[in-house]
Design an enzyme around this catalytic site. Structure first.
Site, PDB file in Angstrom:
ATOM      1  N   LYS A 114       0.857  -1.196   0.000  1.00  0.00           N
ATOM      2  CA  LYS A 114       0.000   0.000   0.000  1.00  0.00           C
ATOM      3  C   LYS A 114       0.897   1.251   0.000  1.00  0.00           C
ATOM      4  CE  LYS A 114      -3.814   2.419   0.921  1.00  0.00           C
ATOM      5  NZ  LYS A 114      -4.868   2.566  -0.094  1.00  0.00           N
ATOM      6  N   ASN A 126     -13.603   3.542  -4.964  1.00  0.00           N
ATOM      7  CA  ASN A 126     -13.074   3.756  -3.606  1.00  0.00           C
ATOM      8  C   ASN A 126     -12.701   5.214  -3.426  1.00  0.00           C
ATOM      9  OD1 ASN A 126      -9.912   4.205  -3.208  1.00  0.00           O
ATOM     10  ND2 ASN A 126     -10.202   3.030  -5.085  1.00  0.00           N
ATOM     11  N   ASN A 147       3.727   6.560  -6.768  1.00  0.00           N
ATOM     12  CA  ASN A 147       2.287   6.767  -6.952  1.00  0.00           C
ATOM     13  C   ASN A 147       2.032   8.205  -7.388  1.00  0.00           C
ATOM     14  OD1 ASN A 147      -0.431   7.178  -6.724  1.00  0.00           O
ATOM     15  ND2 ASN A 147      -0.678   6.027  -4.826  1.00  0.00           N
ATOM     16  N   PHE A 148       1.861   8.367  -8.708  1.00  0.00           N
ATOM     17  CA  PHE A 148       1.528   9.680  -9.282  1.00  0.00           C
ATOM     18  C   PHE A 148       0.082   9.659  -9.755  1.00  0.00           C
ATOM     19  CE2 PHE A 148       6.182   9.681 -10.509  1.00  0.00           C
ATOM     20  CZ  PHE A 148       6.540  10.642  -9.595  1.00  0.00           C
ATOM     21  N   SER A 149      -0.756   8.919  -9.056  1.00  0.00           N
ATOM     22  CA  SER A 149      -1.997   8.585  -9.732  1.00  0.00           C
ATOM     23  C   SER A 149      -3.239   8.509  -8.867  1.00  0.00           C
ATOM     24  CB  SER A 149      -1.800   7.254 -10.458  1.00  0.00           C
ATOM     25  OG  SER A 149      -1.069   6.342  -9.678  1.00  0.00           O
ATOM     26  N   CYS A 150      -3.140   8.710  -7.566  1.00  0.00           N
ATOM     27  CA  CYS A 150      -4.335   8.608  -6.726  1.00  0.00           C
ATOM     28  C   CYS A 150      -5.286   9.759  -7.094  1.00  0.00           C
ATOM     29  CB  CYS A 150      -3.932   8.690  -5.263  1.00  0.00           C
ATOM     30  SG  CYS A 150      -5.080   7.826  -4.218  1.00  0.00           S
ATOM     31  N   LYS A 162       3.841   5.010 -11.564  1.00  0.00           N
ATOM     32  CA  LYS A 162       2.457   4.559 -11.807  1.00  0.00           C
ATOM     33  C   LYS A 162       1.599   5.706 -12.310  1.00  0.00           C
ATOM     34  CE  LYS A 162      -1.315   2.014  -9.664  1.00  0.00           C
ATOM     35  NZ  LYS A 162      -1.747   1.310  -8.449  1.00  0.00           N
ATOM     36  N   ASN A 192      -3.885   3.441 -12.700  1.00  0.00           N
ATOM     37  CA  ASN A 192      -4.537   3.602 -11.411  1.00  0.00           C
ATOM     38  C   ASN A 192      -6.045   3.752 -11.688  1.00  0.00           C
ATOM     39  OD1 ASN A 192      -5.235   4.390  -8.673  1.00  0.00           O
ATOM     40  ND2 ASN A 192      -3.099   4.948  -8.402  1.00  0.00           N
ATOM     41  N   THR A 193      -6.806   4.119 -10.697  1.00  0.00           N
ATOM     42  CA  THR A 193      -8.261   4.144 -10.847  1.00  0.00           C
ATOM     43  C   THR A 193      -8.743   5.349 -11.670  1.00  0.00           C
ATOM     44  OG1 THR A 193      -8.304   5.233  -8.714  1.00  0.00           O
ATOM     45  CG2 THR A 193      -8.756   2.881  -8.735  1.00  0.00           C
TER      46      THR A 193
HETATM   47  C1  LIG Z   1      -9.543   0.195  -2.277  1.00  0.00           C
HETATM   48  C2  LIG Z   1      -8.411   0.562  -3.192  1.00  0.00           C
HETATM   49  C3  LIG Z   1      -7.289   1.215  -2.681  1.00  0.00           C
HETATM   50  C4  LIG Z   1      -6.228   1.551  -3.516  1.00  0.00           C
HETATM   51  N1  LIG Z   1      -5.115   2.153  -2.997  1.00  0.00           N
HETATM   52  C5  LIG Z   1      -4.060   2.418  -3.795  1.00  0.00           C
HETATM   53  C6  LIG Z   1      -2.851   2.943  -3.251  1.00  0.00           C
HETATM   54  O1  LIG Z   1      -2.699   3.135  -2.051  1.00  0.00           O
HETATM   55  N2  LIG Z   1      -1.833   3.200  -4.122  1.00  0.00           N
HETATM   56  C7  LIG Z   1      -1.923   2.975  -5.467  1.00  0.00           C
HETATM   57  O2  LIG Z   1      -0.971   3.214  -6.208  1.00  0.00           O
HETATM   58  N3  LIG Z   1      -3.062   2.448  -5.991  1.00  0.00           N
HETATM   59  C8  LIG Z   1      -4.109   2.172  -5.194  1.00  0.00           C
HETATM   60  N4  LIG Z   1      -5.243   1.614  -5.739  1.00  0.00           N
HETATM   61  C9  LIG Z   1      -5.333   1.407  -7.189  1.00  0.00           C
HETATM   62  C10 LIG Z   1      -4.974  -0.015  -7.610  1.00  0.00           C
HETATM   63  O3  LIG Z   1      -3.652  -0.359  -7.268  1.00  0.00           O
HETATM   64  C11 LIG Z   1      -5.151  -0.207  -9.129  1.00  0.00           C
HETATM   65  O4  LIG Z   1      -4.318   0.690  -9.814  1.00  0.00           O
HETATM   66  C12 LIG Z   1      -6.579  -0.009  -9.629  1.00  0.00           C
HETATM   67  O5  LIG Z   1      -7.517  -0.371  -8.648  1.00  0.00           O
HETATM   68  C13 LIG Z   1      -6.861  -0.802 -10.900  1.00  0.00           C
HETATM   69  O6  LIG Z   1      -6.575  -2.180 -10.755  1.00  0.00           O
HETATM   70  P1  LIG Z   1      -7.654  -3.290 -10.271  1.00  0.00           P
HETATM   71  O7  LIG Z   1      -8.847  -3.214 -11.186  1.00  0.00           O
HETATM   72  O8  LIG Z   1      -6.917  -4.600 -10.343  1.00  0.00           O
HETATM   73  O9  LIG Z   1      -7.992  -2.917  -8.871  1.00  0.00           O
HETATM   74  C14 LIG Z   1      -6.308   1.253  -4.907  1.00  0.00           C
HETATM   75  C15 LIG Z   1      -7.434   0.596  -5.406  1.00  0.00           C
HETATM   76  C16 LIG Z   1      -8.480   0.240  -4.574  1.00  0.00           C
HETATM   77  C17 LIG Z   1      -9.667  -0.488  -5.149  1.00  0.00           C
END
Ligand SMILES: Cc1cc2nc3c(=O)[nH]c(=O)nc-3n(C[C@H](O)[C@H](O)[C@H](O)COP(=O)(O)O)c2cc1C
Length: 379
Positions: free
Chosen positions: A45, A77, A136-139, A177, A204-205
């Protein structure tokens, strides 16, 4: 017998399935579970130097179900990066490397726009033995208010500068990222690679609003009656992730052929992984999939990928990495190809019908003899 083992930026992975940063890598207990179940690597994380500024809310997830109301196809999320103290993380990184010396442990790190802070976080993590970094350049939520995460990832100039700071201190491979919340994901990816990062992770999301409650008129997920746009993940985002991975892979292939790409977004099966690799990924990450199916899910994914490789006679991941990239082109080219095919079909049909008629005795053919006879008969 094919193998899933692969070496990426000097890291030896037993398979390409990596735990993506998020809840599945949020403390030593769960990271240890991931290694025990056989994941190829774990990205923890995201951590920062000062966790006291990270305050999460509840609820912070919202699911989108398929019509059967059973299957989760989308997941939003509004969770922030880790709220655990950096010193605790350092202790757990160290313990993890003692427990799993061969396990590839990747620290996901994020800081504000401060050279000293980025260098400090890199140095302190590598001092306790992490094997690589993901920046992490992507949250998409929360942290951009502090000019962190996606706020940095959306500005290629700032991103290049920050990656430069990191590369001046890092003795381990570094992946940057990317956020999908940009128009051209190649631009920030190129900036990170220009600054010397070994690889890129995407995606990322996707910034999202899960829905609006038609009874209360409140958008969801609702916290004290209000919400904020969150990050969308899971199966529903895979087509967008594949498109972006393809775009980055094309750029890497022409401009940085020695760099690597980790693909993620909706990976849940061995077939999903094969598709990301066919579009140029070296590894795939899974985050929401672990929250849906558990850590054990790595086994069926590995089996399915291996079975498919055996069927297609691929021995290694390198045998098919990027193999589908040459089949992307422009829409204008699709139109041209279709017109050419139709014209070729027309002339083949004309030639065939000509063959079926007899102009001179030399036209008689053994293959079309009956048709030729009929063509000469009275109707
Ligand atoms: C609940 C949750 C928390 C996340 N926290 C982080 C994080 O702390 N750092 C990060 O780089 N990505 C975070 N992500 C993004 C995921 O690593 C990933 O890039 C994104 O969810 C797409 O992949 P997936 O469909 O397999 O989840 C998070 C995703 C979810 C669902």
């Amino acid at each position: 017998m094919p193998t899933l083992a692969t070496t990426v930026d000097g890291l030896s992975l037993p398979n390409p399935f990596i735990i993506g940063s998020g809840p599945p890598g949020t403390n030593l207990n769960v990271i240890a579970k991931a290694f025990k179940e056989g994941w190829g690597a774990v990205i923890a994380k995201t951590v920062s130097l000062d966790a006291s500024k990270v305050i999460n809310v509840s609820p912070r997830y919202a699911k989108l179900y398929a019509a059967d109301r059973e299957e989760v196809i989308g997941w939003e999320n509004i969770e922030l990066i880790s709220d655990r103290k950096f010193d605790i993380w350092l202790d757990e990184f160290k313990k993890c490397k003692d427990m799993f010396p061969k396990g590839v442990l990747i620290a996901s790190i994020m800081e504000e726009y401060s050279r000293d802070a980025w260098i400090e976080i890199v140095e302190r993590c590598q001092d306790v033995g992490v094997d690589a970094f993901e920046l992490n350049f992507s949250c998409p939520h929360g942290l951009p208010e502090r000019k962190m995460g996606a706020a940095m990832g959306q500005d290629p100039d700032v991103l290049e500068e920050v990656c430069g700071w990191v590369m001046s201190a890092a003795k381990k491979p570094v992946w940057a990222k990317m956020t999908p919340n940009v128009t051209h994901i190649e631009d920030p990816s190129r900036a990170a690679l220009k600054a010397g990062c070994q690889g890129v992770s995407a995606i990322n999301t996707i910034r999202s609003v899960m829905g609006v409650n038609l009874e209360t008129l409140r958008p969801e997920p609702t916290v004290e009656g209000y919400t904020t746009p969150g990050g969308y993940s899971s199966k529903a985002v895979k087509p967008i992730a594949l498109r972006m991975v393809m775009e980055i892979a094309q750029m890497i292939k022409t401009e940085f052929p020695d760099r690597t790409l980790s693909g993620l977004g909706g990976v849940e099966t061995g077939g999903d992984a094969a598709q990301f690799i066919l579009l140029g990924a070296d590894t795939v990450q899974v985050c929401t999939g672990v929250m849906k199916f558990g850590y054990e899910h790595v086994k069926p994914m590995c089996d399915e990928l291996l079975d498919w490789m055996a069927k297609k006679n691929f021995e290694t991941l390198a045998d098919f990495k990027g193999a589908s990239l040459p089949y992307f082109t422009t829409h204008a080219d699709l139109v041209k190809r279709q017109a050419e095919r139709k014209a070729a079909q027309k002339s083949a049909a004309a030639a065939a019908s000509e063959k079926k008629t007899v102009g001179a005795d030399s036209d008689w053919s053994g293959d079309s003899f009956v048709q030729q006879s009929n063509s000469l008969a009275r109707g």
